[in-house]
Design a protein around this motif. Structure first.
Motif, PDB file in Angstrom:
ATOM      1  N   GLU A 148       0.754  -1.172  -0.085  1.00 44.60           N
ATOM      2  CA  GLU A 148      -0.192  -0.047   0.045  1.00 44.60           C
ATOM      3  C   GLU A 148       0.943   1.249   0.048  1.00 44.60           C
ATOM      4  OE1 GLU A 148      -3.481   0.481   0.031  1.00 44.60           O
ATOM      5  OE2 GLU A 148      -3.409  -1.804  -0.770  1.00 44.60           O
ATOM      6  N   MET A 149       1.803   1.387   0.926  1.00 48.86           N
ATOM      7  CA  MET A 149       2.587   2.435   0.988  1.00 48.86           C
ATOM      8  C   MET A 149       3.495   2.777  -0.273  1.00 48.86           C
ATOM      9  SD  MET A 149       3.850   2.202   4.962  1.00 48.86           S
ATOM     10  CE  MET A 149       2.905   2.120   6.203  1.00 48.86           C
ATOM     11  N   THR A 150       3.919   1.591  -0.926  1.00 49.59           N
ATOM     12  CA  THR A 150       4.866   1.734  -2.230  1.00 49.59           C
ATOM     13  C   THR A 150       3.973   1.978  -3.381  1.00 49.59           C
ATOM     14  OG1 THR A 150       5.047  -0.522  -2.182  1.00 49.59           O
ATOM     15  CG2 THR A 150       6.540   0.658  -1.141  1.00 49.59           C
ATOM     16  N   MET A 151       2.523   1.826  -3.291  1.00 47.12           N
ATOM     17  CA  MET A 151       1.570   2.145  -4.483  1.00 47.12           C
ATOM     18  C   MET A 151       1.579   0.687  -5.354  1.00 47.12           C
ATOM     19  SD  MET A 151       0.389   4.800  -3.754  1.00 47.12           S
ATOM     20  CE  MET A 151      -0.623   5.557  -5.392  1.00 47.12           C
ATOM     21  N   LEU A 152       2.224  -0.200  -5.075  1.00 46.16           N
ATOM     22  CA  LEU A 152       2.307  -1.603  -5.619  1.00 46.16           C
ATOM     23  C   LEU A 152       0.756  -2.074  -5.779  1.00 46.16           C
ATOM     24  CD1 LEU A 152       5.667  -3.184  -4.423  1.00 46.16           C
ATOM     25  CD2 LEU A 152       5.216  -2.367  -6.854  1.00 46.16           C
ATOM     26  N   SER A 153       0.181  -2.120  -4.808  1.00 50.27           N
ATOM     27  CA  SER A 153      -1.345  -2.591  -5.072  1.00 50.27           C
ATOM     28  C   SER A 153      -2.063  -1.751  -5.915  1.00 50.27           C
ATOM     29  CB  SER A 153      -2.093  -2.382  -3.598  1.00 50.27           C
ATOM     30  OG  SER A 153      -2.080  -1.076  -3.269  1.00 50.27           O
ATOM     31  N   LYS A 154      -1.850  -0.532  -6.270  1.00 48.48           N
ATOM     32  CA  LYS A 154      -2.648   0.273  -7.203  1.00 48.48           C
ATOM     33  C   LYS A 154      -2.073   0.214  -8.548  1.00 48.48           C
ATOM     34  CE  LYS A 154      -4.300   3.924  -4.237  1.00 48.48           C
ATOM     35  NZ  LYS A 154      -3.938   3.177  -2.918  1.00 48.48           N
ATOM     36  N   ILE A 155      -0.796  -0.145  -8.725  1.00 52.63           N
ATOM     37  CA  ILE A 155      -0.012  -0.360  -9.891  1.00 52.63           C
ATOM     38  C   ILE A 155      -0.427  -1.718 -10.468  1.00 52.63           C
ATOM     39  CG2 ILE A 155       2.406  -0.677 -11.072  1.00 52.63           C
ATOM     40  CD1 ILE A 155       3.479   1.207  -8.907  1.00 52.63           C
ATOM     41  N   PHE A 156      -0.578  -2.550  -9.244  1.00 50.97           N
ATOM     42  CA  PHE A 156      -1.082  -4.178 -10.093  1.00 50.97           C
ATOM     43  C   PHE A 156      -2.315  -4.440  -9.232  1.00 50.97           C
ATOM     44  CE2 PHE A 156       3.581  -3.756 -10.021  1.00 50.97           C
ATOM     45  CZ  PHE A 156       4.105  -4.143 -11.517  1.00 50.97           C
ATOM     46  N   PRO A 157      -3.319  -3.703  -9.666  1.00 53.54           N
ATOM     47  CA  PRO A 157      -4.544  -3.986  -8.875  1.00 53.54           C
ATOM     48  C   PRO A 157      -5.064  -5.404  -9.200  1.00 53.54           C
ATOM     49  CG  PRO A 157      -5.027  -2.597 -10.787  1.00 53.54           C
ATOM     50  CD  PRO A 157      -3.541  -2.757 -10.669  1.00 53.54           C
ATOM     51  N   ASP A 158      -4.902  -6.056 -10.242  1.00 49.42           N
ATOM     52  CA  ASP A 158      -5.404  -7.456 -10.534  1.00 49.42           C
ATOM     53  C   ASP A 158      -4.426  -8.745  -9.650  1.00 49.42           C
ATOM     54  OD1 ASP A 158      -7.241  -6.374 -11.682  1.00 49.42           O
ATOM     55  OD2 ASP A 158      -6.053  -6.424 -13.641  1.00 49.42           O
ATOM     56  N   SER A 159      -3.369  -8.135  -9.021  1.00 47.63           N
ATOM     57  CA  SER A 159      -2.521  -9.122  -8.480  1.00 47.63           C
ATOM     58  C   SER A 159      -3.167  -9.457  -7.095  1.00 47.63           C
ATOM     59  CB  SER A 159      -1.145  -8.498  -8.601  1.00 47.63           C
ATOM     60  OG  SER A 159      -0.265  -9.335  -7.484  1.00 47.63           O
ATOM     61  N   HIS A 160      -2.945 -10.795  -6.918  1.00 45.13           N
ATOM     62  CA  HIS A 160      -3.588 -11.513  -5.463  1.00 45.13           C
ATOM     63  C   HIS A 160      -2.228 -11.476  -4.658  1.00 45.13           C
ATOM     64  CE1 HIS A 160      -7.289 -13.899  -6.773  1.00 45.13           C
ATOM     65  NE2 HIS A 160      -6.902 -13.123  -8.008  1.00 45.13           N
TER      66      HIS A 160
END
Length: 292
Positions: A148-160
């Protein structure tokens, strides 16, 4: 003989005059087939919320109980005040910025009662433009916070893997067992609330629902996401009324959750989270002040 109450609807208000009338009206308009009571806990509102509540109390005598706190005790303690006096078999936790559609409360109640192993149930939350709010979560861990803090969750929203916590990959249009739905609208069996001793009052505003669901899960109960029942929700209304304070409380409550469940297992990662929240909190507050 007094009416048997099947559902106790718990609503915590704070300066909610712009939302609460529509919320209450929607409950009365859509719940003709269920027996319910409404318990409202007001956390020392300074607007006209109390006047609105008293108008509804007079309009629907015997259906609404109002608790007026002399200071803002926070969402968590407010909910527990209502739960402790609730008469219903099931408890519906409801935000004042929600609006019931159709027979959503009845659908939730029937589905929850249909399975003794289901401890809680959540509807599909929808925006007023009819798009779906992604309201389900998994129980967060340190890696989830890093994403969340590194924005990875937003960059890869489809990643489980990288978007695991907020379940951005889940369409939210199918029934499934979940770990933690948002408590903006969450129905829990009263007996389950009794077993887990309600909300943990160490949390002021946030992560109380995460902790609640974690305790329900630990008792062996399922939590069901049930999109057949739909409720409108204006996300973040109370948060944006006092944004800076809410950012600080979010960080504090997040740390309380991780300290409760993960501190003993990894002292190093807990302190990494503490420092990271201080840094990101500073920039979030700065961004808000510069852009408001």
């Amino acid at each position: 003989m007094s009416e048997q109450i099947f559902i106790s609807i718990i609503i915590v208000t704070w300066n909610s005059e712009d939302e609460i009338a529509e919320c209450l009206s929607s409950i009365f308009d859509s719940s003709a087939n269920v027996s319910f009571e409404i318990i409202i806990i007001d956390n020392n509102s300074s607007d006209k919320t109390i006047e609105v509540l008293e108008d509804f109390e007079n309009k629907f005598p015997g259906k609404i109980k109002i608790i007026l706190n002399k200071k803002n005790l926070g969402f968590t303690k407010g909910c527990n005040q209502g739960i402790r006096i609730a008469s219903g078999k099931n408890i519906l936790l409801l935000n004042p910025d929600t609006k019931i559609t159709g027979n959503a409360i009845e659908l939730l109640n029937i589905k929850l009662d249909a399975d003794e192993n289901t401890g809680a149930i959540a509807p599909q939350l929808i925006n007023y433009d009819m798009t779906i709010q992604k309201s389900c979560r998994t129980f967060p861990g340190y890696f989830d916070m890093f994403c969340e803090m590194t924005m990875l969750s937003k960059i890869f929203p489809d990643s489980h893997l990288l978007s695991n916590w907020k379940m951005n990959y889940f369409s939210h249009d199918e029934e499934r067992i979940v770990e933690q739905p948002m408590a903006a609208a969450l129905m829990v069996k009263k007996k389950v609330m009794n077993e887990i001793n309600n909300f943990d009052e160490r949390y002021e505003m946030f992560f109380n629902d995460v902790d609640l669901c974690k305790k329900i899960n630990a008792k062996g109960y399922k939590i069901l996401f049930y999109p057949e029942a739909k409720i409108f929700h204006t996300k973040g209304v109370s948060i944006y009324k006092d944004r800076v304070r809410m950012i600080k409380i979010w960080n504090e409550d997040c740390l309380k959750y991780f300290k409760k469940y993960y501190y003993k297992n990894n002292f190093f990662l807990y302190n990494w989270l503490l420092i990271s929240l201080k840094v990101t909190g500073f920039f979030r507050i700065l961004h808000y002040k510069l852009t408001k």
